[in-house]
Design a protein around this motif. Structure first.
Motif, mmCIF file in Angstrom:
data_model
loop_
_atom_site.group_PDB
_atom_site.id
_atom_site.type_symbol
_atom_site.label_atom_id
_atom_site.label_comp_id
_atom_site.label_asym_id
_atom_site.label_seq_id
_atom_site.Cartn_x
_atom_site.Cartn_y
_atom_site.Cartn_z
ATOM 1 N N ASP A 109 -12.388 -12.309 13.283
ATOM 2 C CA ASP A 109 -11.788 -13.348 14.123
ATOM 3 C C ASP A 109 -10.545 -13.947 13.454
ATOM 4 O OD1 ASP A 109 -11.509 -15.158 16.193
ATOM 5 O OD2 ASP A 109 -12.908 -16.598 15.314
ATOM 6 N N HIS B 93 -10.772 -15.805 4.980
ATOM 7 C CA HIS B 93 -12.035 -15.180 4.576
ATOM 8 C C HIS B 93 -11.698 -14.023 3.638
ATOM 9 C CE1 HIS B 93 -14.860 -17.109 7.333
ATOM 10 N NE2 HIS B 93 -14.121 -16.809 8.371
ATOM 11 N N TYR C 280 -17.189 -9.606 5.522
ATOM 12 C CA TYR C 280 -17.347 -10.443 6.698
ATOM 13 C C TYR C 280 -18.343 -9.762 7.637
ATOM 14 C CZ TYR C 280 -15.369 -13.280 10.595
ATOM 15 O OH TYR C 280 -15.158 -14.128 11.640
ATOM 16 N N ASN D 22 -19.454 -13.468 3.936
ATOM 17 C CA ASN D 22 -19.561 -14.440 5.028
ATOM 18 C C ASN D 22 -20.225 -13.785 6.230
ATOM 19 O OD1 ASN D 22 -18.626 -17.057 6.428
ATOM 20 N ND2 ASN D 22 -17.816 -15.472 7.786
ATOM 21 N N GLU D 23 -21.346 -14.338 6.639
ATOM 22 C CA GLU D 23 -22.032 -13.928 7.869
ATOM 23 C C GLU D 23 -22.290 -12.425 7.928
ATOM 24 O OE1 GLU D 23 -20.083 -15.605 11.288
ATOM 25 O OE2 GLU D 23 -20.578 -17.639 10.670
ATOM 26 N N TYR E 206 -23.097 -23.943 14.208
ATOM 27 C CA TYR E 206 -22.228 -24.442 15.280
ATOM 28 C C TYR E 206 -23.034 -25.201 16.333
ATOM 29 C CZ TYR E 206 -18.114 -22.186 13.377
ATOM 30 O OH TYR E 206 -17.043 -21.857 12.562
ATOM 31 N N TYR F 162 -21.686 -23.152 19.852
ATOM 32 C CA TYR F 162 -22.365 -21.893 20.237
ATOM 33 C C TYR F 162 -23.847 -22.129 20.514
ATOM 34 C CZ TYR F 162 -18.244 -19.424 18.428
ATOM 35 O OH TYR F 162 -16.978 -18.977 18.199
ATOM 36 N N GLU G 84 -19.257 -24.169 7.579
ATOM 37 C CA GLU G 84 -18.543 -24.157 8.860
ATOM 38 C C GLU G 84 -19.335 -24.948 9.890
ATOM 39 O OE1 GLU G 84 -17.363 -20.286 10.470
ATOM 40 O OE2 GLU G 84 -16.880 -19.578 8.449
ATOM 41 N N TRP H 19 -14.660 -26.086 10.478
ATOM 42 C CA TRP H 19 -13.909 -24.901 10.911
ATOM 43 C C TRP H 19 -12.977 -25.364 11.999
ATOM 44 C CZ3 TRP H 19 -13.111 -20.392 8.749
ATOM 45 C CH2 TRP H 19 -12.434 -19.411 9.493
ATOM 46 N N TYR I 246 -5.402 -21.219 15.104
ATOM 47 C CA TYR I 246 -4.766 -20.027 14.526
ATOM 48 C C TYR I 246 -4.919 -18.835 15.463
ATOM 49 C CZ TYR I 246 -9.447 -18.361 13.389
ATOM 50 O OH TYR I 246 -10.739 -17.921 13.487
ATOM 51 N N ARG J 127 -9.685 -14.097 21.081
ATOM 52 C CA ARG J 127 -9.759 -15.336 21.865
ATOM 53 C C ARG J 127 -8.961 -15.162 23.153
ATOM 54 N NH1 ARG J 127 -14.192 -17.659 19.774
ATOM 55 N NH2 ARG J 127 -14.239 -17.101 17.574
ATOM 56 N N ASN K 6 -7.680 -19.189 18.304
ATOM 57 C CA ASN K 6 -8.952 -19.856 18.066
ATOM 58 C C ASN K 6 -8.594 -21.341 17.988
ATOM 59 O OD1 ASN K 6 -11.113 -21.200 16.679
ATOM 60 N ND2 ASN K 6 -11.872 -19.190 16.016
ATOM 61 N N LYS L 196 -10.376 -24.013 17.266
ATOM 62 C CA LYS L 196 -11.288 -24.927 16.566
ATOM 63 C C LYS L 196 -10.555 -25.803 15.556
ATOM 64 C CE LYS L 196 -15.384 -22.153 17.400
ATOM 65 N NZ LYS L 196 -14.788 -20.838 17.679
HETATM 66 C C1 GCB Z 1 -17.681 -18.141 12.251
HETATM 67 C C2 GCB Z 1 -16.840 -17.306 11.365
HETATM 68 C C3 GCB Z 1 -15.374 -17.617 11.549
HETATM 69 C C4 GCB Z 1 -15.064 -17.699 13.026
HETATM 70 C C5 GCB Z 1 -15.818 -18.882 13.582
HETATM 71 C C6 GCB Z 1 -15.617 -19.066 15.094
HETATM 72 O O1 GCB Z 1 -18.839 -18.323 12.052
HETATM 73 O O2 GCB Z 1 -17.195 -17.402 10.016
HETATM 74 O O3 GCB Z 1 -14.610 -16.622 10.935
HETATM 75 O O4 GCB Z 1 -13.732 -17.775 13.275
HETATM 76 O O5 GCB Z 1 -17.181 -18.702 13.368
HETATM 77 O O6 GCB Z 1 -14.681 -19.717 15.493
HETATM 78 O O7 GCB Z 1 -16.412 -18.509 15.844
#
Ligand code: GCB
Length: 595
Positions: A181, A349, A374, A412-413, A473, A477, A502, A550, A555, A560, A570, A572
């Protein structure tokens, strides 16, 4: 037909077998203090969507000698691109380009017998094939770490020509893998330098406080060349330190000395000028001293508990919609983090450029540096752990003397947890500890269960982390499962500090949101509400040692797709890509002020 003749195919295969295995050499550190010729500036390029340049062997830069000669390529008379800089933001036809761009730069050089010469790249995304005067030097894979080639015996007096084939096509077994992402900026994204050294030079060194100590430096210096046994001195004039050591037959010198250092911290980002002098070389740089540890569920900086007031940042200049690389870019991003009240930046990341690291350290921001391990990593592919290892080595090598760097984040994740993932990441953790025993190590996890308003952090990878880092989230989410202030926690390693690495949600800055019912989800008010609820929830987290929204700026991201609210971004960010402060910014700022 001519292009694909059998002879060409054979030459291609043969050269592939012979030289493609030469990978970029470990880069020397602290290039800022070396005798360097910058190759930044305009480079001639050939844009090659189908990769046919490989068959045409464009690195040979053939020119017609007689009227009947013709070659279907030329660097001369074609487009130019600025280095450093991604190619996507420089030409509109390259905006979404993921493919091959060939770069060419000429430089003039006069051979000096007592010198060695290195071609050093800050980073090329993602694969670089490097040629000098038509000869292949080797390749490098990985878009965010430095590499070099020694060209002492290959450079000639007069005009030399460097050709770099850059390719940013996503790789199934790459790091990152196929899906991520953020924007896949390609090309020569960081500085290129030719570095001149003596025959034996100071290639690498580690000068940091020993784990747990506030006054003892423990490290080493590595020479490279023929005269490996030398007397070496470390001087810190401000502290009257003149420490003497000697390198052994392998060029390795131990470092061990004590002093009353003024310690580096966000409030007092003290750095000392450190000079390292051998019989044949000398380098210097500003180095700080601090101690970072976890104890009894807390993060300690210089023996005092510290709450990590963090923010996530991508390596993008939001105003330009381009990969960030300069000191100005770094300042733009880091000043915003400072204004928010942060004491740590999570550089997501992937390892960011050195300007980011050095500027953050200078400004008193602790740094979290991460590998692009990632989502969507192909752990079943046997080459992946090898690549992870190499990238880990390159990341640590470059930044290990930056006291500002306090966390190595290794993944990460990476959910779901498979035996291949667990094996690879546990091994990687061991290697990281062996390379650097002083910093904190973490893996960022999002595999938690959130049911009946209770979070269960069960992932066994946490056993290998100093910090229990969680991306959650709630409110975006995942709907809240009860009152944020009543959330319950069950953590697999209850003795460790917890870091919310995040959280957040998307909002388009401004007020024109279209139909009210649909709009609610993308409004600043909705995002603000998520932050208000998250702040309430933070009080429920056992051993909470820090939080990290986050993220700082909206960006660019190709995932997206919403045409009204996202438009390829994105959203956020606490700030829009133009720097407008969204309502959630103020919630975070007040929270950090109180902490
Ligand atoms: C996450 C990821 C990040 C994404 C973010 C999102 O969990 O680590 O890279 O950009 O969520 O906005 O969904």
């Amino acid at each position: 037909i001519k292009i694909f003749s059998n002879k060409r195919i054979l030459i291609f295969l043969f050269s592939f077998l012979l030289v493609d295995m030469v990978i970029g050499q470990d880069a020397m550190i602290n290039i800022q203090s070396r005798n360097a010729i910058s190759l930044n500036g305009q480079w001639n390029v050939i844009i090659d969507p189908t990769g046919v340049g490989e068959w045409l062997q464009v690195w040979l830069e053939k020119r017609p000698q007689k009227k009947t000669d013709f070659f279907e390529y030329s660097f001369d008379g074609g487009p130019v691109l600025k280095v450093p800089g991604d190619f996507n933001s420089q030409k509109s036809e390259l905006t979404f380009f993921e493919g091959t761009v060939w770069y060419r730069k000429k430089f003039n050089y006069t051979i000096q017998n007592e010198k060695r010469l290195f071609l050093h790249f800050g980073a090329v995304n993602y694969i670089a094939d490097v040629y000098l005067n038509g000869e292949k030097l080797g390749i490098h894979e990985g878009g965010f770490t430095p590499f070099q080639f020694e060209i002492t015996n290959k450079v000639k007096s007069g005009i030399n020509s460097i050709v770099v084939k850059t390719n940013n096509v996503r790789q199934k077994n790459g790091l990152p893998g196929l899906g991520y992402d953020w924007f896949n900026y390609g090309g020569i994204t960081r500085d290129v330098n030719i570095i001149e050294t003596g025959k034996t030079y100071i290639q690498d060194y580690s000068i940091q406080l020993k784990k747990g100590s506030l006054n003892t430096v423990s490290g080493w210096i590595q020479l490279d060349g023929l005269q490996l046994e030398q007397k070496i001195e470390i001087k810190i004039p401000e502290l009257n330190i003149q420490y003497k050591t000697k390198s052994d037959k392998k060029g390795l010198a131990p470092v061990d000395f004590s002093s009353g250092f003024e310690l580096w911290s966000p409030e007092n980002p003290k750095l000392y000028k450190v000079i390292i002098k051998s019989e044949t070389d000398s380098v210097s740089e500003n180095i700080g001293f601090r101690n970072i540890e976890v104890k009894e569920g807390k993060v300690l900086l210089n023996n005092h508990p510290i709450f990590l007031k963090a923010v996530n940042i991508h390596e993008e200049n939001p105003y330009k919609g381009a990969r960030a690389y300069s000191r100005d870019d770094a300042n733009l991003l880091l000043k915003a983090a400072k204004e928010l009240g942060c004491n740590l930046v999570r550089l997501a990341h992937y390892p960011h450029n050195e300007n980011m690291i050095r500027e953050a350290e200078r400004m008193g921001l602790m740094i979290w540096s991460e590998l692009p391990v990632y989502q969507h990593i192909d752990f079943a592919d046997s080459t992946v752990p090898v690549k992870m290892d190499r990238m880990l080595g390159e990341m640590i090598r470059r930044d290990k003397n930056r006291c500002g760097v306090v966390v190595w984040s290794l993944s990460n994740e990476t959910y779901p947890s498979t035996p291949n993932r667990d094996k690879a990441l546990v091994e990687l953790t061991k290697k990281c500890k062996a390379l650097d025993s002083v910093r904190l190590i973490t893996h960022v996890i999002n595999s938690q269960k959130y049911l009946s308003n209770s979070f269960e952090l069960w992932d066994t990878l946490y056993r290998h982390s100093d910090l229990v880092s969680i991306n959650e989230y709630a409110g975006w989410y995942v709907p809240w499962q009860g009152k944020p202030s009543d959330v319950k926690w069950k953590v697999v390693c209850p003795e460790k500090p917890v870091f919310i690495s995040e959280f957040g949600g998307e909002a388009l800055f401004g007020s024109d949101y279209g139909p009210a019912d649909e709009a609610a989800y993308w409004t600043e008010e909705y995002q603000e509400k998520i932050y208000i609820d998250q702040v309430k929830m933070f009080n429920t987290v056992p051993n909470l040692s820090g939080v990290c929204p986050w993220l700082l700026f909206d960006y660019r991201s190709l995932s997206r797709l919403h045409p009204v609210y996202q438009k390829g971004y994105n959203r956020k960010g606490l700030l829009s890509e133009k720097g407008d402060k969204k309502k959630a910014w103020y919630i975070m700022k007040v929270y950090y002020n109180k902490k």
